[in-house]
Design an enzyme around this catalytic site. Sequence first.
Site, PDB file in Angstrom:
ATOM      1  CG  ASP A  98      -2.248   0.528   1.042  1.00  0.00           C
ATOM      2  OD1 ASP A  98      -3.224  -0.101   1.475  1.00  0.00           O
ATOM      3  OD2 ASP A  98      -2.340   1.610   0.394  1.00  0.00           O
ATOM      4  CG  ASP A 199      -4.415   5.731   1.002  1.00  0.00           C
ATOM      5  OD1 ASP A 199      -5.355   4.958   1.215  1.00  0.00           O
ATOM      6  OD2 ASP A 199      -4.286   6.827   1.567  1.00  0.00           O
ATOM      7  CD  GLU A 254      -8.804   4.502  -1.450  1.00  0.00           C
ATOM      8  OE1 GLU A 254      -7.878   5.261  -1.134  1.00  0.00           O
ATOM      9  OE2 GLU A 254      -9.747   4.250  -0.710  1.00  0.00           O
ATOM     10  CG  HIS A 328      -8.942  -1.247   4.860  1.00  0.00           C
ATOM     11  ND1 HIS A 328      -8.801  -1.319   3.493  1.00  0.00           N
ATOM     12  CD2 HIS A 328      -8.463  -0.049   5.231  1.00  0.00           C
ATOM     13  CE1 HIS A 328      -8.235  -0.213   3.051  1.00  0.00           C
ATOM     14  NE2 HIS A 328      -8.011   0.576   4.082  1.00  0.00           N
ATOM     15  CG  ASP A 329     -11.212   2.288   3.860  1.00  0.00           C
ATOM     16  OD1 ASP A 329     -10.632   2.659   2.829  1.00  0.00           O
ATOM     17  OD2 ASP A 329     -10.671   2.282   4.992  1.00  0.00           O
TER      18      ASP A 329
HETATM   19  O1  ISL Z   1     -14.471   8.174   1.479  1.00  0.00           O
HETATM   20  C1  ISL Z   1     -14.068   7.182   0.990  1.00  0.00           C
HETATM   21  C2  ISL Z   1     -14.050   6.958  -0.506  1.00  0.00           C
HETATM   22  O2  ISL Z   1     -14.328   8.122  -1.214  1.00  0.00           O
HETATM   23  C3  ISL Z   1     -13.552   6.088   1.844  1.00  0.00           C
HETATM   24  O3  ISL Z   1     -13.559   4.867   1.153  1.00  0.00           O
HETATM   25  C4  ISL Z   1     -12.131   6.292   2.313  1.00  0.00           C
HETATM   26  O4  ISL Z   1     -12.026   7.110   3.421  1.00  0.00           O
HETATM   27  C5  ISL Z   1     -11.265   6.918   1.235  1.00  0.00           C
HETATM   28  O5  ISL Z   1     -11.403   6.160   0.090  1.00  0.00           O
HETATM   29  C6  ISL Z   1      -9.823   6.913   1.655  1.00  0.00           C
HETATM   30  O6  ISL Z   1      -9.410   5.614   2.044  1.00  0.00           O
HETATM   31  C7  ISL Z   1      -8.004   5.417   2.120  1.00  0.00           C
HETATM   32  O7  ISL Z   1      -7.343   6.555   2.681  1.00  0.00           O
HETATM   33  C8  ISL Z   1      -7.613   6.866   4.058  1.00  0.00           C
HETATM   34  C9  ISL Z   1      -7.590   5.639   4.978  1.00  0.00           C
HETATM   35  O8  ISL Z   1      -8.228   5.974   6.207  1.00  0.00           O
HETATM   36  C10 ISL Z   1      -8.317   4.466   4.351  1.00  0.00           C
HETATM   37  O9  ISL Z   1      -8.204   3.312   5.195  1.00  0.00           O
HETATM   38  C11 ISL Z   1      -7.718   4.205   2.998  1.00  0.00           C
HETATM   39  O10 ISL Z   1      -8.306   3.049   2.388  1.00  0.00           O
HETATM   40  C12 ISL Z   1      -6.564   7.872   4.471  1.00  0.00           C
HETATM   41  O11 ISL Z   1      -5.290   7.324   4.184  1.00  0.00           O
END
Ligand code: ISL
Length: 551
Positions: A98, A199, A254, A328-329
């Site tokens: 990640d 991320d 992501e 995980h989110d």
């Molecule tokens: O709001 C979202 C998508 O638009 C959520 O899925 C999420 O908070 C966002 O995608 C960001 O997620 C990633 O970055 C965050 C972390 O808390 C999450 O676990 C990670 O997957 C900040 O690093």
Amino acid sequence: MKKTWWKESVVYQIYPRSYNDSNNDGIGDIPGIIEKLDYIQSLGIDVIWLCPVYESPNDDNGYDISDYRNIMNEFGSMADFDALLKGIHDRGMKLVMDLVVNHSSDEHDWFEESKKSKDNPYRDYYIWKPGKNGGPPTDWEAFFGGSAWAYDETTEEYYLHLFTKKQPDLNWENPKVREEVNSIIRYWFDKGVDGFRMDVISLISKRPIYTDMISPVFEETIAKQYANGPRIHEFLKSMNQEVLSKYDIMTVGEGPGITLVHGLDYVGEDRNELDMVFHFDHMFLDMGAGGKFDPIPYSLVEFKDIFNRWDAKLSQGNGWGSIFLGNHDFPRMVSRFASDGSYREKAAKLLASMLLSMRGTPYVYQGDELGMSNVAFANPEDYKDIETLNYFKSLEAEGKDPMDHMHNVHKMGRDNARTPMHWSGDKNAGFSEAEPWIKMNPNYPDINVEDQERSTSSILNFYRKMIQFRKDNPTLVYGDYESLQNDHDKIYAYRRWDDVNEFLVVLNFSDHEVDFDPIITGLELLIYNYTDATEDLLMRPWEAKIFRIND
Ligand code: ISL
Ligand code: CA
């Protein structure tokens, strides 16, 4: 359409804190993962995506990195990491890590320096702005609530943090930051890592003028003000050209805010940017105007429409998709998109049938192969996720009692997917001898690996069968896709075909019996989730059937 290993792979996502605790401190760790590599390989998994294991104060459970080249002590040593990588490669699997470079931890050396003074060499590694009218530079909201700006007394300026205030956004306008990131990527690729999940990569290019939010709808603010900034493709092309293109690796970005319009810009074969993205269009269908903690029922017709439109868009430009329904989110997919009551087992197998028969690389989140479901902790103190804890604080700030709003967290909280993995019916589900960092889901005696290994009709063995079926039939990887009867509000049915096979997938996403007529003959039943399934199409609640079409 180029054929390649990451298109043909099934990916398994591990949240290390909750996977397996080898030294009984209540926290999952890397040696614990090594103990389970044979299990993961036995599923037919090709690639492991490992959530962050770097040094971190864990304000956001590792998504706040204080040292990109060292392993978090709680998870083990660099020697442990090297053993994990070797163990994965020895079993013919690959490791994707990640990459969290939209922001770092505020405990990273860079930020410690940056906040010292306005003329510190690291000042421009982050985004500092003077206040406006005695307050923050703009009214931007952070993803986890509150202002996206934090005031620093020493230099009397604000710094941007789209997530927690311990996650200051890096300034990608600074070429030194971009070079630091390239050097981090090289470091891990030179160790043999096979790729990165990046991320919130869609957020790294900020618009030069910071203006107040243009919409009360947070998703719109993300898409139009936080994501898809003016230099995003320049940054990704440069990263690709200077580093990514030099290795046989995979990348998946992501992408909060990446809507269909932007889809191909990131992953089109001719773009030379990323290989895949995670978009979130289907992950916001059950969120009301109040966002994540304002859950509403989702519409299957809209759900199908999103998958259809993304498939059509990506296949136009030889782009490639990622197919996921949980991570995980988000809450456990069987609870969120299906049913975790008496039909839980059928529903979990139905979701697996979809996940593993669609066009795009499937991502299986740890525990979903068992049909793990949401948890409903009684007390706010049982929750650990900063997003949830901030939600409780926001309620209290409005004079509301979190105890009156627990149902929103039970339905949508991220800790639903972060309770420790269920290995057996023993104490703490075999995850740890010690009290785990977060409470177990109390249903582990009924849902665990050990039990499901013993049953040929378990969800676990259904995943093994479905993964093998996908591998035996590249039609399910590279074949065409077309869904039938898009306005049907209970059945998701689609065809997958190439010049070798034609398959029909029929999924009853409802608690009702549905007599479905696909108007297709020559159907031979191959995969089914009711042990007494027949070749007819009288679909029982949460029934899934995959047919070969022998015309
Ligand atoms: O709001 C979202 C998508 O638009 C959520 O899925 C999420 O908070 C966002 O995608 C960001 O997620 C990633 O970055 C965050 C972390 O808390 C999450 O676990 C990670 O997957 C900040 O690093
Ligand atoms: Ca441990």
